[in-house]
Enzyme design. Structure first.
Site, PDB file in Angstrom:
ATOM      1  N   TYR A 196       1.084  24.958  23.362  1.00 29.91           N
ATOM      2  CA  TYR A 196       0.872  24.169  22.131  1.00 29.91           C
ATOM      3  C   TYR A 196       0.292  22.793  22.385  1.00 29.91           C
ATOM      4  O   TYR A 196       0.006  22.045  21.463  1.00 29.91           O
ATOM      5  CB  TYR A 196       2.164  24.111  21.314  1.00 29.91           C
ATOM      6  CG  TYR A 196       2.449  25.377  20.507  1.00 29.91           C
ATOM      7  CD1 TYR A 196       1.597  26.482  20.581  1.00 29.91           C
ATOM      8  CD2 TYR A 196       3.555  25.469  19.683  1.00 29.91           C
ATOM      9  CE1 TYR A 196       1.841  27.619  19.856  1.00 29.91           C
ATOM     10  CE2 TYR A 196       3.827  26.604  18.948  1.00 29.91           C
ATOM     11  CZ  TYR A 196       2.952  27.685  19.037  1.00 29.91           C
ATOM     12  OH  TYR A 196       3.204  28.827  18.306  1.00 29.91           O
ATOM     13  N   ASN A 252       7.143  31.172  18.612  1.00 27.23           N
ATOM     14  CA  ASN A 252       6.087  30.978  17.613  1.00 27.23           C
ATOM     15  C   ASN A 252       6.631  31.434  16.265  1.00 27.23           C
ATOM     16  O   ASN A 252       7.731  31.955  16.173  1.00 27.23           O
ATOM     17  CB  ASN A 252       4.807  31.747  17.993  1.00 27.23           C
ATOM     18  CG  ASN A 252       5.062  33.235  18.132  1.00 27.23           C
ATOM     19  OD1 ASN A 252       5.544  33.883  17.215  1.00 27.23           O
ATOM     20  ND2 ASN A 252       4.749  33.758  19.301  1.00 27.23           N
ATOM     21  N   SER A 254       6.680  22.713  23.173  1.00 27.26           N
ATOM     22  CA  SER A 254       5.308  22.410  22.758  1.00 27.26           C
ATOM     23  C   SER A 254       4.388  21.884  23.862  1.00 27.26           C
ATOM     24  O   SER A 254       3.206  21.650  23.595  1.00 27.26           O
ATOM     25  CB  SER A 254       5.281  21.404  21.586  1.00 27.26           C
ATOM     26  OG  SER A 254       5.601  22.049  20.370  1.00 27.26           O
ATOM     27  N   THR A 255       4.914  21.686  25.071  1.00 31.06           N
ATOM     28  CA  THR A 255       4.086  21.056  26.123  1.00 31.06           C
ATOM     29  C   THR A 255       3.268  22.058  26.929  1.00 31.06           C
ATOM     30  O   THR A 255       2.569  21.674  27.866  1.00 31.06           O
ATOM     31  CB  THR A 255       4.949  20.231  27.103  1.00 31.06           C
ATOM     32  OG1 THR A 255       5.785  21.103  27.864  1.00 31.06           O
ATOM     33  CG2 THR A 255       5.791  19.207  26.365  1.00 31.06           C
ATOM     34  N   GLY A 256       3.347  23.330  26.590  1.00 36.40           N
ATOM     35  CA  GLY A 256       2.529  24.327  27.285  1.00 36.40           C
ATOM     36  C   GLY A 256       1.365  24.735  26.419  1.00 36.40           C
ATOM     37  O   GLY A 256       0.469  23.936  26.127  1.00 36.40           O
ATOM     38  N   VAL A 265       7.618  30.329  28.136  1.00 40.03           N
ATOM     39  CA  VAL A 265       9.077  30.482  28.199  1.00 40.03           C
ATOM     40  C   VAL A 265       9.552  31.578  27.227  1.00 40.03           C
ATOM     41  O   VAL A 265      10.526  32.285  27.502  1.00 40.03           O
ATOM     42  CB  VAL A 265       9.777  29.127  27.932  1.00 40.03           C
ATOM     43  CG1 VAL A 265       9.620  28.685  26.489  1.00 40.03           C
ATOM     44  CG2 VAL A 265      11.244  29.191  28.336  1.00 40.03           C
ATOM     45  N   ASP A 266       8.816  31.765  26.132  1.00 40.69           N
ATOM     46  CA  ASP A 266       9.136  32.823  25.164  1.00 40.69           C
ATOM     47  C   ASP A 266       9.084  34.186  25.856  1.00 40.69           C
ATOM     48  O   ASP A 266      10.005  35.005  25.759  1.00 40.69           O
ATOM     49  CB  ASP A 266       8.102  32.744  24.029  1.00 40.69           C
ATOM     50  CG  ASP A 266       8.482  33.547  22.794  1.00 40.69           C
ATOM     51  OD1 ASP A 266       7.667  33.610  21.863  1.00 40.69           O
ATOM     52  OD2 ASP A 266       9.603  34.095  22.759  1.00 40.69           O
ATOM     53  N   ASP A 305      14.099  27.725  36.084  1.00 42.54           N
ATOM     54  CA  ASP A 305      13.878  28.769  35.093  1.00 42.54           C
ATOM     55  C   ASP A 305      15.058  28.815  34.126  1.00 42.54           C
ATOM     56  O   ASP A 305      16.173  29.112  34.525  1.00 42.54           O
ATOM     57  CB  ASP A 305      13.737  30.103  35.853  1.00 42.54           C
ATOM     58  CG  ASP A 305      13.558  31.291  34.941  1.00 42.54           C
ATOM     59  OD1 ASP A 305      13.240  32.368  35.448  1.00 42.54           O
ATOM     60  OD2 ASP A 305      13.730  31.140  33.700  1.00 42.54           O
ATOM     61  N   ILE A 306      14.795  28.529  32.872  1.00 47.69           N
ATOM     62  CA  ILE A 306      15.866  28.430  31.854  1.00 47.69           C
ATOM     63  C   ILE A 306      16.610  29.750  31.681  1.00 47.69           C
ATOM     64  O   ILE A 306      17.777  29.762  31.282  1.00 47.69           O
ATOM     65  CB  ILE A 306      15.271  27.942  30.516  1.00 47.69           C
ATOM     66  CG1 ILE A 306      16.355  27.361  29.618  1.00 47.69           C
ATOM     67  CG2 ILE A 306      14.485  29.048  29.816  1.00 47.69           C
ATOM     68  CD1 ILE A 306      15.806  26.598  28.423  1.00 47.69           C
TER      69      ILE A 306
HETATM   70  N1  APR Z   1      11.935  28.258  32.036  1.00 52.22           N
HETATM   71  C1  APR Z   1      11.805  26.992  31.570  1.00 52.22           C
HETATM   72  N2  APR Z   1      10.648  26.493  31.107  1.00 52.22           N
HETATM   73  C2  APR Z   1       9.569  27.308  31.145  1.00 52.22           C
HETATM   74  C3  APR Z   1       9.621  28.643  31.626  1.00 52.22           C
HETATM   75  C4  APR Z   1      10.876  29.107  32.085  1.00 52.22           C
HETATM   76  N3  APR Z   1      11.035  30.355  32.557  1.00 52.22           N
HETATM   77  N4  APR Z   1       8.371  29.191  31.522  1.00 52.22           N
HETATM   78  C5  APR Z   1       7.586  28.232  31.018  1.00 52.22           C
HETATM   79  N5  APR Z   1       8.279  27.100  30.799  1.00 52.22           N
HETATM   80  C6  APR Z   1       7.826  25.792  30.297  1.00 52.22           C
HETATM   81  C7  APR Z   1       6.368  25.466  30.468  1.00 52.22           C
HETATM   82  O1  APR Z   1       6.121  25.001  31.782  1.00 52.22           O
HETATM   83  C8  APR Z   1       6.223  24.357  29.433  1.00 52.22           C
HETATM   84  O2  APR Z   1       6.564  23.112  30.018  1.00 52.22           O
HETATM   85  O3  APR Z   1       8.038  25.775  28.901  1.00 52.22           O
HETATM   86  C9  APR Z   1       7.277  24.694  28.368  1.00 52.22           C
HETATM   87  C10 APR Z   1       6.727  25.134  27.024  1.00 52.22           C
HETATM   88  O4  APR Z   1       5.534  25.878  27.240  1.00 52.22           O
HETATM   89  P1  APR Z   1       5.248  27.229  26.431  1.00 52.22           P
HETATM   90  O5  APR Z   1       6.180  28.277  26.881  1.00 52.22           O
HETATM   91  O6  APR Z   1       3.775  27.472  26.520  1.00 52.22           O
HETATM   92  O7  APR Z   1       5.648  26.881  24.916  1.00 52.22           O
HETATM   93  P2  APR Z   1       4.877  26.013  23.825  1.00 52.22           P
HETATM   94  O8  APR Z   1       3.950  25.022  24.418  1.00 52.22           O
HETATM   95  O9  APR Z   1       5.968  25.512  22.904  1.00 52.22           O
HETATM   96  O10 APR Z   1       3.981  27.099  23.075  1.00 52.22           O
HETATM   97  C11 APR Z   1       4.634  28.085  22.318  1.00 52.22           C
HETATM   98  O11 APR Z   1       3.588  29.838  23.531  1.00 52.22           O
HETATM   99  O12 APR Z   1       4.586  31.531  24.666  1.00 52.22           O
HETATM  100  C12 APR Z   1       4.005  31.194  23.473  1.00 52.22           C
HETATM  101  O13 APR Z   1       5.132  32.589  21.874  1.00 52.22           O
HETATM  102  C13 APR Z   1       4.971  31.257  22.322  1.00 52.22           C
HETATM  103  O14 APR Z   1       3.235  31.062  20.715  1.00 52.22           O
HETATM  104  C14 APR Z   1       4.277  30.365  21.352  1.00 52.22           C
HETATM  105  C15 APR Z   1       3.707  29.273  22.232  1.00 52.22           C
END
Ligand code: APR
Length: 169
Positions: free
Chosen positions: A123, A26, A119-121, A35-36, A12-13
């Site tokens: 997005y 975003n 972007s791997t979640g 993660v946001d 967890d970052i």
């Molecule tokens: N620590 C580290 N990495 C994390 C955590 C955490 N606590 N929680 C999630 N992640 C990872 C996910 O497993 C994924 O591999 O972060 C990576 C990015 O995923 P997302 O958080 O979905 O971000 P992204 O794909 O860039 O999409 C961004 O999602 O949460 C919304 O507001 C954000 O609209 C924006 C979009």
């Protein structure tokens, strides 16, 4: 050696005590899921209050705030590309997120940073391709910034962790 300055962490970052953690935000910078959401929950309301002053962030760009209740001193917010199949400039924009975040950290004389897998979640950027872009961009940047101390890739999920293990050798 650049490879000695790149580390891979599973977890967890929001728990990392580094100069800056990078948020996969975003365009509004007003929080979200993934993660946001985790970063805003851990940082507390001060983070959103400061983000409101920033007037959003363009895709591929980065903005910096304080870290508030996080162990990290700063949060660098960057907005990754939404995956649309790979022919809409996604790779360039993703690379720009890593370079822009690192350049901003460097401007603030920071020495250590941690990236999530941008972007791997939500997005939808394919994890393997995103990992390759991330490792290439960071490696090239470190080659020309010998004073920077450490870049940490933080994989929250097993799939990303395995991909980065292979990419980093
Ligand atoms: N620590 C580290 N990495 C994390 C955590 C955490 N606590 N929680 C999630 N992640 C990872 C996910 O497993 C994924 O591999 O972060 C990576 C990015 O995923 P997302 O958080 O979905 O971000 P992204 O794909 O860039 O999409 C961004 O999602 O949460 C919304 O507001 C954000 O609209 C924006 C979009």
């Amino acid at each position: 050696m650049k490879t000695k300055r790149i580390a891979l962490i599973r977890g967890d970052i929001t728990t990392l005590d580094v100069d800056a953690i990078v948020n996969a935000a975003n365009n509004s910078l007003l929080g979200g899921g993934g993660v946001d959401g985790a970063i805003h929950r851990a940082a507390g309301p001060g983070l959103l209050a400061e983000c409101r002053q920033l007037n959003g962030c363009n895709t591929g760009e980065a903005k910096i705030t304080r870290g508030y209740n996080l162990p990290a001193r700063f949060v660098i917010h960057t907005v990754g590309p939404v995956w649309h199949g790979g022919n809409s400039g996604e790779e360039h924009l993703l690379r720009s997120c890593y370079n822009g975040s690192l350049n901003l950290a460097h401007d603030y004389q920071l020495k250590t940073i941690a990236f999530p897998n941008i972007s791997t979640g939500v997005y939808g950027y394919p994890k393997q391709q995103a990992g390759r872009v991330a490792v290439e961009a960071v490696s090239e940047w470190l080659d020309v910034h010998p004073d920077f101390k450490q870049v940490n890739f933080v994989a929250f999920d097993e799939e990303n962790f395995t991909i980065y293990e292979e990419l980093l050798g």
